[in-house]
Design an enzyme around this catalytic site. Structure first.
Site, mmCIF file in Angstrom:
data_model
loop_
_atom_site.group_PDB
_atom_site.id
_atom_site.type_symbol
_atom_site.label_atom_id
_atom_site.label_comp_id
_atom_site.label_asym_id
_atom_site.label_seq_id
_atom_site.Cartn_x
_atom_site.Cartn_y
_atom_site.Cartn_z
ATOM 1 N N GLU A 183 0.867 -1.172 0.000
ATOM 2 C CA GLU A 183 0.000 0.000 0.000
ATOM 3 C C GLU A 183 0.898 1.215 0.000
ATOM 4 O O GLU A 183 1.736 1.380 0.891
ATOM 5 C CB GLU A 183 -0.877 0.026 1.257
ATOM 6 N N ASP A 227 -6.528 9.371 10.019
ATOM 7 C CA ASP A 227 -5.243 8.820 10.442
ATOM 8 C C ASP A 227 -4.802 9.326 11.810
ATOM 9 O O ASP A 227 -5.029 10.474 12.174
ATOM 10 C CB ASP A 227 -4.166 9.162 9.408
#
Lengths: 406, 279
Positions: free
Chosen positions: B50, B61
């Site tokens: 990723e 995040d």
């Protein structure tokens, strides 16, 4: 580009996906998507529920102090020598700004939904104070995210929030302003989905927030329209309001959108000038992008990274704007103009001396635009301005700039 | 583009073990080091990569990934450079699938059509865009699928059975199950709960289901891998990078090696996963 036909009404948006033209929408992480769908459903039910509307109206009258007065600013009008100037006095509301209108509405919704914890973001602290106030009134614990820079420059409001029992969490990411506070509030929400209600303070974010906040704030324009018809027997020629996220502005604009003769003017923070990055004029100097759940005009670089911006006023210090404003701009129904820090500061002082009203730095931007326009207009013309907040919170900032000892 | 990913999952299935999916932020701490790390990942045991696209406001995040993005942006990383990272990697590796992960705004500003063309040209196999739920499929998901680029969707604990079909409808490649309500890098939830969740999703789709958010150690990887088709590790890797930097935030002499060591450990965990399941 094809010419789009003029809509039958400028007041029917957003569509069912939360879009105002290409603006708005629901750009959120999957974790939040089910929550905002539930919120939308609950909001649809609540707004059509007479009991909810009655409770809202009762609290408006007896807790907020509505209707707020419509005030003819006689000395300012005389001084400028042009159009008649009327203020919608939202600064006289409980907690000192328009923010309480939305907070009362959303806390009733949170209660209805069985939520037990409130989170909010704040820039100038006015929405934080209003959130802490309604959380105290309804017995909810409340966490307010506030950029560390704003915690410094809005110390009186930080203290107010703490007195009201809220926990103020300073956010140090980025420049430590409203954008960073909103990121952090979203991170809290995504972590505490079951019990937490996110009380967004401006007419931005994912659908249904822009519509819902607008509807709660539209009481401003609805009242002002009726009050001005009563006082003058006619509608204003121009309606002016300051725009950060844009909730006070959409609140006063929306009820006038279908009145063709009424010009609508939103005032953005021009900061230290539009040449560099030290401003928050998202529409005047930004481009469309996606942030905080909606598509709207943003201050960003060529790579789509969001810029920090600057304004003397913490409440306007946001690199985006509510999506409905972006739409109103794109179809030409409203115009958006910048006002610089120093112009707002001059306007702040003028109003204080001429009318005995200390305005917040946010509506001082709107006032500076009034000061520019009124002398060029006829004495039979009328300007309506939203005086959205009082300036007590700003006296330390202003004192420092003017070199006064406090 | 879908072929490389499907082939990899089929091979892993034949091998009888879950995939190790490693996340790095493109350009963290700088372009060349990031490329070095990316090249080292397959040898260390990563099955898919990723590749994070840095964004100034990463709302889903936690601090570790936020800081990784800030490091990359500070060093001048852009979406164009992240695409370039992938194509440079492809020069030496035509087998390991790459999934780009990030937020929509940089893509929107780059231009969706231009972005998808460059994604294909760079040898990228799929996209994960955090802030594009199925309600926003017209933006990027449908155009991506039309060009043969996988669009991998996140499913979360809040995605109930009623909503799952909508989430899975235009998903391809694999399903990324976010193991908890929260931001990346939080504490790992109870693995036994995850097994149930994966089973629930598998009731609705034949796609591989990979699990991420909170996986930090080989033991975690082993426990999660026992119940899933793949294990995603992100925050632990970017934290490893952070820990290897010099005082002024530049790549240290051991930055690439430190990441490789961590990934080798995680790979051991993943390879032991099905042994646990078989017990």
């Amino acid at each position: 580009m094809n010419e789009t036909p003029k809509p039958n009404s400028f007041r029917s948006g957003p569509d069912e996906d939360g879009r105002f033209g290409i603006f708005g929408g629901r750009f959120v992480a999957e974790t939040l998507m089910p929550l905002i769908l539930v919120l939308q459903g609950e909001w649809e039910k609540a707004k059509n529920d007479p009991a909810f509307q009655k409770e809202l109206a009762d609290l408006g009258a007896h807790y907020i102090g509505r209707p707020s007065p419509l005030y003819f600013a006689e000395r300012l009008t005389e001084h400028l020598g042009g159009a008649k100037i009327y203020f919608k006095r939202e600064e006289l509301n409980h907690t000192g700004s328009h923010k309480i209108n939305n907070c009362i509405g959303q806390i009733l919704l949170a209660k209805r939904m069985g939520k037990t914890r409130i989170i909010a973001e704040t820039g100038a602290g006015q929405h934080g104070v209003a959130s802490a106030t309604v959380a105290a009134r309804f017995g909810f614990p409340c966490v307010v995210y506030m950029g560390a820079t704003d915690v410094q420059r809005q110390a009186p409001n930080v203290f107010r929030m703490k007195l009201l029992g809220a926990e103020v969490r300073p956010v140090t990411a980025g420049h430590g302003t409203l954008k960073d506070a909103m990121n952090e509030a979203l991170r809290d929400w995504v972590t505490n989905v079951d019990d937490t209600y996110y009380l967004i303070g401006t007419a931005a974010g994912p659908h249904p927030y822009p519509e819902m906040v607008r509807d709660f704030q539209s009481v401003i324009g609805t009242e002002a329209r009726a009050q001005l018809l009563e006082a003058e027997g006619r509608l204003p020629d121009v309606v002016i309001a300051a725009v950060g996220g844009g909730s006070n502005a959409i609140g006063i604009f929306h009820p006038f959108l279908d009145d063709d003769s009424v010009r609508i003017v939103g005032v953005e923070a021009g900061g230290r000038g539009l040449q560099g990055v030290e401003h928050c004029a998202s529409i005047t100097a930004g481009t469309p992008g996606v942030l905080h759940g909606n598509r709207t005009y943003l201050l960003q670089d060529g790579d789509g990274q969001i810029l920090e911006g600057h304004s003397i006023s913490a409440g306007l210090d946001y690199p985006g704007i509510g999506p409905e404003h972006s739409w109103l701009h794109s179809i030409g129904r409203a115009e958006y103009v910048p006002i610089m820090d120093d112009e707002a500061l001059d306007a702040f002082q003028m109003l204080t001396r001429l009318e005995g009203i200390i305005p917040a730095l946010e509506p001082s931007h709107a006032l500076a635009e009034v000061i520019k326009r009124a002398p060029k207009m006829g004495k039979d013309e009328i300007i309506l301005m939203n005086l959205s907040g009082r300036g007590d919170k700003d006296i330390f900032t202003v004192g420092k700039i003017l070199g006064m000892e406090l | 583009m879908t072929a490389r990913m499907d082939k990899r999952f089929a091979a892993l299935k034949a091998e009888g073990r879950p995939a190790l999916i490693t996340y790095i932020m493109g350009g963290d701490p700088d372009f060349e080091t990031s490329l070095g790390i990316m090249k080292a990942l397959p040898d260390a045991g990563a099955d898919l990569i990723e590749l994070g696209m840095p964004f100034s406001d990463p709302m889903a995040d936690g601090p570790a990934v936020q800081m990784a993005g800030q490091r990359a942006l500070k060093d001048g990383q852009t979406l164009a450079k992240t695409l370039e990272l992938a194509s440079r990697f492809r020069e030496g590796d035509t087998e390991t699938p790459i999934v780009m992960m990030g937020y929509y705004n940089p893509i929107y500003v780059y231009g969706v059509e231009r972005f998808l063309d460059d994604v294909i040209a760079s040898g990228i196999d799929g996209l994960i865009v955090v802030d594009l739920p199925p309600e926003m499929d017209d933006e990027l998901c449908i155009p991506a699928l039309a060009k043969g680029v996988n669009f991998i969707r996140l499913a979360t604990p809040t995605t109930d059975d009623k909503r799952l079909p909508a989430v899975l409808k235009n998903t391809s490649g694999f399903v990324y199950y976010v193991s908890m309500n929260g931001i990346t890098g939080s504490a790992l939830p109870d693995p036994s709960l995850i097994g149930g969740a994966v089973k629930r999703i598998k009731g609705h789709t034949a796609l591989p289901v990979c699990v991420g958010f909170g996986v930090k150690t080989a033991d975690h990887a082993k426990a999660i891998g026992a119940a899933a088709d793949g294990v995603v590790v992100g925050s632990a890797i970017v934290s490893q990078i952070a820990g290897s930097l010099t005082k002024d935030g530049k790549a240290g002499p051991d930055t690439v090696a430190a990441v490789a060591t961590l990934v080798r450990g995680l790979a051991t965990g993943v390879r032991a996963a099905r042994l646990v399941a078989a017990e």
